[in-house]
Motif scaffolding. Structure first.
Motif, mmCIF file in Angstrom:
data_model
loop_
_atom_site.group_PDB
_atom_site.id
_atom_site.type_symbol
_atom_site.label_atom_id
_atom_site.label_comp_id
_atom_site.label_asym_id
_atom_site.label_seq_id
_atom_site.Cartn_x
_atom_site.Cartn_y
_atom_site.Cartn_z
ATOM 1 N N VAL A 160 0.847 -1.189 0.000
ATOM 2 C CA VAL A 160 0.000 0.000 0.000
ATOM 3 C C VAL A 160 0.886 1.244 0.000
ATOM 4 O O VAL A 160 1.686 1.450 0.914
ATOM 5 N N VAL A 161 0.736 2.061 -1.035
ATOM 6 C CA VAL A 161 1.441 3.337 -1.113
ATOM 7 C C VAL A 161 0.692 4.348 -0.252
ATOM 8 O O VAL A 161 -0.543 4.386 -0.271
ATOM 9 N N VAL A 162 1.417 5.163 0.488
ATOM 10 C CA VAL A 162 0.766 6.099 1.402
ATOM 11 C C VAL A 162 0.168 7.288 0.664
ATOM 12 O O VAL A 162 -0.972 7.678 0.903
ATOM 13 N N HIS A 163 0.930 7.880 -0.249
ATOM 14 C CA HIS A 163 0.493 9.111 -0.916
ATOM 15 C C HIS A 163 0.610 8.959 -2.426
ATOM 16 O O HIS A 163 1.587 8.400 -2.921
ATOM 17 N N PRO A 164 -0.381 9.431 -3.197
ATOM 18 C CA PRO A 164 -0.297 9.329 -4.663
ATOM 19 C C PRO A 164 0.955 9.994 -5.202
ATOM 20 O O PRO A 164 1.417 11.015 -4.690
ATOM 21 N N GLY A 165 1.499 9.394 -6.245
ATOM 22 C CA GLY A 165 2.681 9.941 -6.894
ATOM 23 C C GLY A 165 2.772 9.373 -8.292
ATOM 24 O O GLY A 165 1.833 8.744 -8.786
ATOM 25 N N ALA A 166 3.907 9.588 -8.925
ATOM 26 C CA ALA A 166 4.099 9.076 -10.277
ATOM 27 C C ALA A 166 3.936 7.562 -10.294
ATOM 28 O O ALA A 166 4.614 6.846 -9.570
ATOM 29 N N GLY A 167 3.004 7.080 -11.114
ATOM 30 C CA GLY A 167 2.770 5.650 -11.222
ATOM 31 C C GLY A 167 1.839 5.094 -10.169
ATOM 32 O O GLY A 167 1.477 3.922 -10.208
ATOM 33 N N HIS B 2 3.071 11.198 8.979
ATOM 34 C CA HIS B 2 4.341 10.551 8.626
ATOM 35 C C HIS B 2 4.035 9.383 7.706
ATOM 36 O O HIS B 2 2.900 8.922 7.628
ATOM 37 N N ARG B 3 5.037 8.907 7.010
ATOM 38 C CA ARG B 3 4.818 7.870 6.005
ATOM 39 C C ARG B 3 5.529 6.569 6.363
ATOM 40 O O ARG B 3 6.479 6.553 7.147
ATOM 41 N N LEU C 208 2.139 0.641 12.076
ATOM 42 C CA LEU C 208 1.330 1.724 12.620
ATOM 43 C C LEU C 208 1.643 3.104 12.043
ATOM 44 O O LEU C 208 2.809 3.470 11.863
ATOM 45 N N MET C 209 0.571 3.845 11.784
ATOM 46 C CA MET C 209 0.648 5.242 11.365
ATOM 47 C C MET C 209 -0.460 6.015 12.072
ATOM 48 O O MET C 209 -1.523 5.462 12.342
ATOM 49 N N GLN D 174 5.245 17.222 17.511
ATOM 50 C CA GLN D 174 5.805 16.119 18.305
ATOM 51 C C GLN D 174 6.813 15.313 17.490
ATOM 52 O O GLN D 174 7.847 14.883 18.002
ATOM 53 N N LEU D 175 6.507 15.133 16.228
ATOM 54 C CA LEU D 175 7.403 14.386 15.351
ATOM 55 C C LEU D 175 8.725 15.126 15.197
ATOM 56 O O LEU D 175 9.813 14.532 15.306
#
Length: 327
Positions: A105-112, A139-140, A148-149, A164-165
């Protein structure tokens, strides 16, 4: 989905460690969300100022204490599509969402990867989250890293969690299986930046951003080690890069681990198990932070996924069969 022009204003300060470094190289480190080619183009277009003076020379050398500003236009996609994709929710209230991300599972849309991502799923799961930058993602995790995220459901919650990060208050612990028998834990303190020739990869580099990873041994085997790791910083691919840097790359890591390493005398069943484990053996096992509204300290844990457990059983059986000293 339509295109829109967004005017951006970015600021940062060069540090003493940047003395003598080229402007384009420093920008690539300080503004790593943007490609080197885009940053170079902005320099050449006069969009970059160094101590309030416009600079159009990418190779200009810095002294290491300058204020850098970018004022540019960025063509971006305004909308991503909401998709009805299942999310493994560990905890949810009106402020935050904690999920256990599966592999692939990719966290954020991007190329491809314009659909099927966690962001697409969040747009469907949380009405109104499209109003928050990155749909609340704080965070990714890499595509094939499980675990966990935390996601913010409001702008106030996102700001609190990002703070906090950045202040290193947020606790993130991972489990991994690496090559080689490690006798003790330790710390890797080595700066990480973009690989000099492979744009999609990261590497330990002298003038890059500081990166610190702590690790301890959970269990050691004849040719592998099960580790618990804790991050002080959150650089892209940090654990994978750091473990490869100390010659203990993660099992199954296609980018930093090289070819599958087969222990001497391994049986066919174990060899098949190793070769079929086609992702980095890395799992975000524990996540701790202060709740952005109540201030309560929260800790969440996610069990090892099935494929990780099977690999762990296999390396343990191999070690029991051959003995830990038969390397």
């Amino acid at each position: 989905m339509s295109d829109n022009i967004k005017f951006i204003h970015l600021t940062a300060s060069a540090e003493p460690r940047h003395f003598g470094a080229r402007l384009d190289q420093v920008l690539a480190e300080l503004f790593s969300d943007y490609s080197r080619s885009r940053l170079k183009e902005w320099i050449q277009q006069g969009k970059v100022s160094v101590d309030d003076d416009v600079c159009t020379v990418p190779r200009q050398k810095l002294k290491g204490d300058e204020k850098i500003e970018i004022n540019a236009e960025l063509v971006q996609e305004v909308y991503h599509q909401a998709e009805d994709i299942d999310i493994n929710v560990v905890f949810e209230d009106e402020h935050i969402l904690v999920i256990n991300k599966p592999r692939d599972v990719v966290v954020h849309p991007g190329a491809g990867n314009t659909s099927g991502t966690l962001l697409n799923a969040l747009l469907s799961h949380v009405p109104g989250i499209e109003q928050i930058p990155r749909a609340g993602i704080v965070h990714r995790l890499d595509k094939d890293t499980t675990g966990l995220m935390v996601v913010a459901k409001s702008l106030l919650a996102q700001n609190a969690l990002v703070e906090q990060l950045q202040s290193r208050e947020m606790g993130r612990e991972y489990e991994a299986i690496c090559y080689g028998t490690m006798v003790a834990g330790g710390t890797v303190d080595a700066p990480i930046g973009r690989h000099p020739t492979k744009r999609t990869l990261m590497a330990v580099r002298e003038l890059a951003k500081p990166a610190v990873t702590h690790y301890r041994v959970i269990e050691k085997f004849r040719a592998f080690t099960h580790l618990r790791l804790k991050l002080d910083t959150g650089r892209t691919h940090q654990i994978r890069v750091h473990m490869a840097h100390i010659k203990h790359p993660l099992v199954g890591d296609p980018a930093y681990g090289g070819r599958t390493r087969l222990p001497k005398g391994a049986d066919e069943e174990f060899i098949t198990c190793l070769r079929s484990f086609n992702r980095q053996a890395l799992h975000a096992a524990q996540l701790s932070f202060f709740h952005p509204e109540s201030g309560e300290w929260l800790t969440f844990q996610a069990p090892l996924p099935e494929d990780f457990q099977k690999l762990l059983i296999a390396v343990r059986q191999d070690s029991e069969t051959h003995g830990i000293d038969e390397l």
